[in-house]
Motif scaffolding. Structure first.
Motif, PDB file in Angstrom:
ATOM      1  N   LEU A 137      -8.363   4.523  -2.824  1.00 30.21           N
ATOM      2  CA  LEU A 137      -8.412   4.245  -1.387  1.00 30.21           C
ATOM      3  C   LEU A 137      -7.006   4.097  -0.801  1.00 30.21           C
ATOM      4  CD1 LEU A 137     -11.392   1.720  -1.295  1.00 30.21           C
ATOM      5  CD2 LEU A 137     -11.402   4.135  -0.620  1.00 30.21           C
ATOM      6  N   GLY A 138      -6.125   3.443  -1.531  1.00 28.27           N
ATOM      7  CA  GLY A 138      -4.728   3.352  -1.118  1.00 28.27           C
ATOM      8  C   GLY A 138      -4.546   2.843   0.295  1.00 28.27           C
ATOM      9  N   SER A 139      -3.885   3.645   1.120  1.00 27.55           N
ATOM     10  CA  SER A 139      -3.559   3.241   2.496  1.00 27.55           C
ATOM     11  C   SER A 139      -4.800   3.069   3.369  1.00 27.55           C
ATOM     12  CB  SER A 139      -2.624   4.273   3.121  1.00 27.55           C
ATOM     13  OG  SER A 139      -3.221   5.558   3.116  1.00 27.55           O
ATOM     14  N   GLU A 140      -5.962   3.563   2.914  1.00 27.34           N
ATOM     15  CA  GLU A 140      -7.181   3.416   3.710  1.00 27.34           C
ATOM     16  C   GLU A 140      -7.742   1.996   3.657  1.00 27.34           C
ATOM     17  OE1 GLU A 140     -10.002   6.293   2.415  1.00 27.34           O
ATOM     18  OE2 GLU A 140      -8.592   7.967   2.496  1.00 27.34           O
ATOM     19  N   LEU A 141      -7.271   1.205   2.703  1.00 33.15           N
ATOM     20  CA  LEU A 141      -7.772  -0.162   2.573  1.00 33.15           C
ATOM     21  C   LEU A 141      -7.428  -0.985   3.810  1.00 33.15           C
ATOM     22  CD1 LEU A 141      -6.821  -0.944  -1.139  1.00 33.15           C
ATOM     23  CD2 LEU A 141      -9.143  -0.802  -0.209  1.00 33.15           C
ATOM     24  N   VAL A 142      -8.424  -1.680   4.332  1.00 32.01           N
ATOM     25  CA  VAL A 142      -8.203  -2.557   5.489  1.00 32.01           C
ATOM     26  C   VAL A 142      -7.454  -3.810   5.056  1.00 32.01           C
ATOM     27  CG1 VAL A 142      -9.303  -3.898   7.320  1.00 32.01           C
ATOM     28  CG2 VAL A 142     -10.268  -1.669   6.638  1.00 32.01           C
ATOM     29  N   ASN A 143      -7.879  -4.383   3.940  1.00 29.75           N
ATOM     30  CA  ASN A 143      -7.230  -5.582   3.409  1.00 29.75           C
ATOM     31  C   ASN A 143      -6.052  -5.154   2.536  1.00 29.75           C
ATOM     32  OD1 ASN A 143      -6.508  -8.055   2.447  1.00 29.75           O
ATOM     33  ND2 ASN A 143      -8.338  -8.358   1.179  1.00 29.75           N
ATOM     34  N   LYS A 144      -4.854  -5.407   3.004  1.00 30.29           N
ATOM     35  CA  LYS A 144      -3.658  -4.984   2.273  1.00 30.29           C
ATOM     36  C   LYS A 144      -3.263  -5.961   1.169  1.00 30.29           C
ATOM     37  CE  LYS A 144      -3.136  -1.361   4.886  1.00 30.29           C
ATOM     38  NZ  LYS A 144      -3.401  -0.009   4.347  1.00 30.29           N
ATOM     39  N   ALA A 173       4.577  -1.841  -7.696  1.00 29.21           N
ATOM     40  CA  ALA A 173       5.574  -1.031  -6.995  1.00 29.21           C
ATOM     41  C   ALA A 173       4.947   0.227  -6.399  1.00 29.21           C
ATOM     42  CB  ALA A 173       6.704  -0.666  -7.961  1.00 29.21           C
ATOM     43  N   LEU A 174       4.038   0.859  -7.146  1.00 28.06           N
ATOM     44  CA  LEU A 174       3.393   2.080  -6.654  1.00 28.06           C
ATOM     45  C   LEU A 174       2.566   1.809  -5.397  1.00 28.06           C
ATOM     46  CD1 LEU A 174       2.212   3.697 -10.017  1.00 28.06           C
ATOM     47  CD2 LEU A 174       3.925   4.625  -8.457  1.00 28.06           C
ATOM     48  N   LEU A 175       1.769   0.759  -5.433  1.00 30.80           N
ATOM     49  CA  LEU A 175       0.894   0.470  -4.297  1.00 30.80           C
ATOM     50  C   LEU A 175       1.663  -0.128  -3.116  1.00 30.80           C
ATOM     51  CD1 LEU A 175      -2.182  -0.914  -6.250  1.00 30.80           C
ATOM     52  CD2 LEU A 175      -2.007   1.273  -5.060  1.00 30.80           C
ATOM     53  N   LYS A 176       2.803  -0.728  -3.395  1.00 25.39           N
ATOM     54  CA  LYS A 176       3.615  -1.278  -2.309  1.00 25.39           C
ATOM     55  C   LYS A 176       4.112  -0.177  -1.374  1.00 25.39           C
ATOM     56  CE  LYS A 176       7.536  -4.371  -1.476  1.00 25.39           C
ATOM     57  NZ  LYS A 176       8.659  -5.140  -2.101  1.00 25.39           N
ATOM     58  N   THR A 177       4.236   1.055  -1.910  1.00 30.13           N
ATOM     59  CA  THR A 177       4.680   2.176  -1.078  1.00 30.13           C
ATOM     60  C   THR A 177       3.680   2.483   0.033  1.00 30.13           C
ATOM     61  OG1 THR A 177       3.631   3.813  -2.540  1.00 30.13           O
ATOM     62  CG2 THR A 177       5.917   3.193  -3.021  1.00 30.13           C
ATOM     63  N   GLU A 178       2.442   2.007  -0.116  1.00 28.02           N
ATOM     64  CA  GLU A 178       1.420   2.223   0.914  1.00 28.02           C
ATOM     65  C   GLU A 178       1.040   0.915   1.599  1.00 28.02           C
ATOM     66  OE1 GLU A 178      -1.803   4.347  -0.873  1.00 28.02           O
ATOM     67  OE2 GLU A 178      -0.622   6.174  -1.123  1.00 28.02           O
ATOM     68  N   LYS A 198      -0.178  -5.148  -1.111  1.00 29.51           N
ATOM     69  CA  LYS A 198       0.374  -6.213  -1.942  1.00 29.51           C
ATOM     70  C   LYS A 198      -0.639  -6.545  -3.034  1.00 29.51           C
ATOM     71  CE  LYS A 198       2.197 -10.931  -1.873  1.00 29.51           C
ATOM     72  NZ  LYS A 198       2.428 -12.146  -1.039  1.00 29.51           N
ATOM     73  N   LEU A 199      -0.297  -6.171  -4.249  1.00 25.68           N
ATOM     74  CA  LEU A 199      -1.199  -6.347  -5.385  1.00 25.68           C
ATOM     75  C   LEU A 199      -0.740  -7.555  -6.205  1.00 25.68           C
ATOM     76  CD1 LEU A 199      -3.580  -5.049  -7.016  1.00 25.68           C
ATOM     77  CD2 LEU A 199      -1.826  -3.866  -8.361  1.00 25.68           C
ATOM     78  N   SER A 200      -1.654  -8.464  -6.469  1.00 23.58           N
ATOM     79  CA  SER A 200      -1.307  -9.640  -7.271  1.00 23.58           C
ATOM     80  C   SER A 200      -2.420  -9.938  -8.265  1.00 23.58           C
ATOM     81  CB  SER A 200      -1.058 -10.856  -6.375  1.00 23.58           C
ATOM     82  OG  SER A 200      -2.182 -11.122  -5.553  1.00 23.58           O
ATOM     83  N   PHE A 201      -2.028 -10.532  -9.397  1.00 25.15           N
ATOM     84  CA  PHE A 201      -2.953 -10.862 -10.478  1.00 25.15           C
ATOM     85  C   PHE A 201      -2.933 -12.363 -10.725  1.00 25.15           C
ATOM     86  CE2 PHE A 201      -4.120  -6.753 -12.473  1.00 25.15           C
ATOM     87  CZ  PHE A 201      -3.294  -5.916 -11.738  1.00 25.15           C
ATOM     88  N   THR A 202      -4.110 -12.949 -10.865  1.00 24.56           N
ATOM     89  CA  THR A 202      -4.178 -14.360 -11.230  1.00 24.56           C
ATOM     90  C   THR A 202      -3.993 -14.500 -12.742  1.00 24.56           C
ATOM     91  OG1 THR A 202      -6.575 -14.312 -11.536  1.00 24.56           O
ATOM     92  CG2 THR A 202      -5.744 -14.834  -9.320  1.00 24.56           C
TER      93      THR A 202
END
Length: 467
Positions: A433-440, A381-386, A389-393
């Motif tokens: 890095l947050g919003s600076e990440l190229v790969n979202k 939820a925190l990273l989605k604000t920027e 999309k964070l996912s875990f295998t």
């Protein structure tokens, strides 16, 4: 008035009334936030249900039905506090958590045991006040809007026949200029305009200093004693309309509620529904020895706690509060001491004892993903604000749980709290890095976990400082 589950609203469906919850349903609600610990959940569920049952008894019987206080035994980080906190939220009960080790025997520097009842009453008053504020919110907003319009258009009460903006043919004269301002105010067009208002000065630093934590630790609440000597002052401020609305709304709500009624309701709520979580009770488990010293002080604290837990009346700033029906849930690891080290009288006041189980590997995996407020869901939820999309295998979840279990076995066992440290180190670069990440789309797999954490986990010296 029916009581609904915390977080529900009268428009939500389906609604579950608190007085209709069975112990099985209470456990099911706790399962949404706490993994495992079935015995502890059953114990608190029965305690809550008995409290509901007691409220349905005739007064002459109800006053003699005392709560069965609970002693939870287990190491840190396995869910003791969370079970008690979620139970309080479920029942909308006043709740505080306090460490027994903060108390000292009367006459020594430390917290007075009665301070926890004063603190619990403060919580109940605040809960009751917020509920009352919500009930009159609509009326308060209307009154604030009229007051702001009076400031923006001071002459709005006077209707002059020569004013072209006054409709004299209406049944009640309408000031069209005022109505235009009202529309602009509601649309937010006037939010940046500066106006001068009168509001209460809440920054009484003298009282805060006198009644601060330092004095409270000595069992002396000077804020209670001298608060009435420092009446609330009214100050004039020149601020934006958007800010003025917030200040004026609070003042208006306080003027509309009946504080005497709120106080009476809060005291009743404290006495009939209050829950106190007394943590680290094992730290004061000690019996008097011939050598005296610390053991004498620990037993003194127990004897000071005894009348509070047994039932007595405590003087608070709002009046006398009876502790007969407050539910006490105590907890401790009992690694060094044991429950029998408590004085017999205090042991007798905690008739229900449950031993919580250590977290297994499967428990740790479920803690990461299952609860509504799980750590992974929080990070997502925190990273989605920027826009990330964070996912875990599944193998990443297993790797994190295995590392946590390994570290807990070889160092200090702090239970699920170890997951916080591991995840923070694991996601440090992504969070930085947050919003600076190229790969979202960031996918965390087992390889990524081992790359980031293997060095810390295998280095015995380093992990003592970091993990």
């Amino acid at each position: 008035m029916p009581i609904y589950l915390s977080g529900e609203t009268k428009t939500a469906a389906p609604l579950i009334k608190l007085d209709e919850l069975t112990p099985r349903q209470i456990v099911a609600e706790l399962d949404k936030y706490v993994v495992g610990q079935a015995n502890a959940k059953r114990a608190v569920a029965v305690a809550l249900r008995n409290r509901i049952r007691r409220q349905k008894l005739p007064p002459e019987i109800a006053q003699d039905v005392l709560p069965k206080n609970i002693l939870m035994i287990g190491s840190t980080g396995i869910g003791k506090t969370e079970i008690a906190r979620r139970l309080a939220r479920l029942s909308s009960s006043p709740f505080i958590k306090i460490e027994a080790s903060k108390f000292t025997e009367v006459g020594y520097v430390g917290r007075d045991v009665e301070s926890m009842i004063r603190e619990l009453t403060d919580v109940a008053v605040d809960m009751t006040k917020q509920a009352a504020f919500a009930d009159i919110l609509g009326l308060a907003e209307i009154n604030v809007e009229e007051k702001i319009l009076d400031i923006l258009l001071p002459s709005s009460d006077s209707y002059y026949p020569s004013d072209p903006e006054i409709d004299l043919h209406a049944e009640k004269p309408v000031n069209k200029t005022r109505e235009k301002l009202r529309e602009q105010l509601r649309n937010g067009d006037l939010d940046e305009r500066l106006i001068e208002i009168e509001t209460q000065d809440r920054s009484n630093q003298t009282i805060d200093f006198i009644g601060g934590q330092g004095m409270e630790e000595m069992g002396v609440n000077f804020k209670d004693m001298f608060g009435s000597l420092f009446p609330t002052k009214t100050v004039r401020r020149k601020i934006k309309v958007s800010e003025a609305r917030r200040f004026m709304l609070r003042d208006e709500q306080e003027s509309l509620v009946d504080m005497e009624q709120i106080t009476r309701t809060a005291i009743e709520k404290t006495e009939s529904a209050g829950i106190i979580f007394l943590d680290e009770i094992d730290k004061i488990a000690g019996r008097e020895t011939s050598g005296g010293g610390a053991d004498v002080s620990r037993e003194g604290v127990q004897r000071d706690l005894l009348p509070i837990v047994e039932g007595t009346s405590v003087n608070t700033r709002y009046g006398m509060v009876n502790t007969d029906h407050i539910l006490f849930i105590s907890a401790g690891a009992f690694h060094v001491s044991k429950p029998s080290d408590l004085i017999p009288e205090l042991q007798g006041r905690f008739p229900i004892r449950v031993e919580l189980e250590s977290l297994t590997l499967d428990d740790l995996k479920r803690i990461l993903i299952q609860p509504k407020n799980s750590l992974i869901k929080q990070y997502q939820a925190l990273l989605k604000t920027e826009g990330i999309k964070l996912s875990f295998t599944e193998d990443a979840i297993t790797a994190i749980a295995e590392m946590t279990a390994n570290i807990n076995q070889t160092t200090e066992n702090i239970g699920a709290r170890r997951l916080h440290t591991l995840l923070e180190n694991l996601l440090e670069e992504i969070s930085f890095l947050g919003s600076e990440l190229v790969n979202k789309d960031q996918i965390i797999d087992a390889e990524y976990v081992h790359t980031k954490l293997d060095g810390l986990v295998t280095d015995q010296n380093l992990r003592q400082y970091i993990l």
